[in-house]
Design a protein around this motif. Structure first.
Motif, PDB file in Angstrom:
ATOM      1  N   GLN A   1     -69.279  10.171 -62.699  1.00 42.52           N
ATOM      2  CA  GLN A   1     -70.546   9.704 -63.030  1.00 42.52           C
ATOM      3  C   GLN A   1     -71.404  11.036 -63.346  1.00 42.52           C
ATOM      4  OE1 GLN A   1     -72.022   7.417 -59.602  1.00 42.52           O
ATOM      5  NE2 GLN A   1     -72.350   5.649 -60.983  1.00 42.52           N
TER       6      GLN A   1
ATOM      7  N   GLY B   1     -74.279  10.074 -69.430  1.00 41.30           N
ATOM      8  CA  GLY B   1     -75.224   9.719 -68.564  1.00 41.30           C
ATOM      9  C   GLY B   1     -75.697   8.448 -69.084  1.00 41.30           C
ATOM     10  N   GLN B   2     -76.604   7.687 -68.289  1.00 44.41           N
ATOM     11  CA  GLN B   2     -77.243   6.501 -68.514  1.00 44.41           C
ATOM     12  C   GLN B   2     -78.521   6.520 -69.289  1.00 44.41           C
ATOM     13  OE1 GLN B   2     -77.612   8.119 -65.526  1.00 44.41           O
ATOM     14  NE2 GLN B   2     -79.787   7.778 -65.243  1.00 44.41           N
TER      15      GLN B   2
ATOM     16  N   VAL C   1     -75.389  11.562 -63.527  1.00 50.76           N
ATOM     17  CA  VAL C   1     -76.747  10.913 -63.366  1.00 50.76           C
ATOM     18  C   VAL C   1     -77.848  11.956 -63.817  1.00 50.76           C
ATOM     19  CG1 VAL C   1     -78.222   9.992 -61.485  1.00 50.76           C
ATOM     20  CG2 VAL C   1     -75.900   9.702 -61.493  1.00 50.76           C
TER      21      VAL C   1
ATOM     22  N   SER D   1     -70.732  13.925 -60.861  1.00 52.39           N
ATOM     23  CA  SER D   1     -69.835  13.470 -59.821  1.00 52.39           C
ATOM     24  C   SER D   1     -68.821  12.999 -59.592  1.00 52.39           C
ATOM     25  CB  SER D   1     -70.741  12.884 -58.527  1.00 52.39           C
ATOM     26  OG  SER D   1     -71.176  11.730 -59.030  1.00 52.39           O
ATOM     27  N   GLY D   2     -67.589  12.916 -58.757  1.00 54.24           N
ATOM     28  CA  GLY D   2     -66.568  12.169 -58.815  1.00 54.24           C
ATOM     29  C   GLY D   2     -65.377  13.227 -58.627  1.00 54.24           C
TER      30      GLY D   2
ATOM     31  N   GLN E   1     -62.825   8.381 -60.879  1.00 54.60           N
ATOM     32  CA  GLN E   1     -64.226   7.944 -61.510  1.00 54.60           C
ATOM     33  C   GLN E   1     -64.947   9.203 -61.399  1.00 54.60           C
ATOM     34  OE1 GLN E   1     -64.756   5.248 -62.816  1.00 54.60           O
ATOM     35  NE2 GLN E   1     -63.704   3.515 -62.014  1.00 54.60           N
TER      36      GLN E   1
ATOM     37  N   CYS F   1     -78.893  16.864 -64.825  1.00 61.01           N
ATOM     38  CA  CYS F   1     -77.763  15.924 -64.947  1.00 61.01           C
ATOM     39  C   CYS F   1     -76.634  16.363 -63.952  1.00 61.01           C
ATOM     40  CB  CYS F   1     -77.494  15.883 -66.330  1.00 61.01           C
ATOM     41  SG  CYS F   1     -76.040  14.766 -66.573  1.00 61.01           S
TER      42      CYS F   1
ATOM     43  N   TYR G   1     -68.091  12.365 -71.250  1.00 65.42           N
ATOM     44  CA  TYR G   1     -68.711  11.162 -70.570  1.00 65.42           C
ATOM     45  C   TYR G   1     -70.235  11.411 -70.711  1.00 65.42           C
ATOM     46  CZ  TYR G   1     -64.571  11.144 -67.375  1.00 65.42           C
ATOM     47  OH  TYR G   1     -63.192  10.728 -66.981  1.00 65.42           O
TER      48      TYR G   1
END
Length: 119
Positions: free
Chosen positions: A3, A110-111, A5, A25-26, A1, A22, A108
């Protein structure tokens, strides 16, 4: 996984500054290109700036001279230093990264973090 952030958004007056971060991680083997995008209400998501793993940068014309993208490869983190902010910079800012894992490579997101420029 994996992420991504983001942090550092908030409310700032016109002419002010903010620094977005930003962190990825993972289970990461390597991080290739990283970037920042933004989306204002009622508008499409647009590119703000990108940076390669070697540090080559590209900035949208609308932010050149005001925003600077950078990265810390040891921390798997990309930054966006924003200065001389204008109300039209108000948007949700998203970071984006092309990450290689053992199973392969993918983009990928981020939110998102809200940036509001207002007096």
């Amino acid at each position: 996984q994996v992420q991504l952030v983001e942090s550092g958004g908030g409310l700032v007056q016109p002419g002010g500054s903010l620094r977005l971060s930003c962190a990825a991680s993972g289970s990461i083997f390597s991080i290739n290109d990283m970037g920042w995008y933004r989306q204002a209400p009622g508008k499409q998501r647009e590119l703000v700036a990108t940076i390669t793993s070697g540090g080559r940068t590209n900035h949208a014309d609308s932010v050149k001279g005001r925003f600077t993208i950078s990265r810390d490869n040891a921390k798997n983190t990309v930054y966006l230093q924003m200065s001389s902010l204008k109300p039209e910079d108000t948007a949700v800012y998203y970071c984006n990264a092309h990450i290689t894992r053992i199973v392969g490579s993918s983009w990928y997101w981020g939110q998102g973090t809200q940036v509001t420029v207002s007096s």
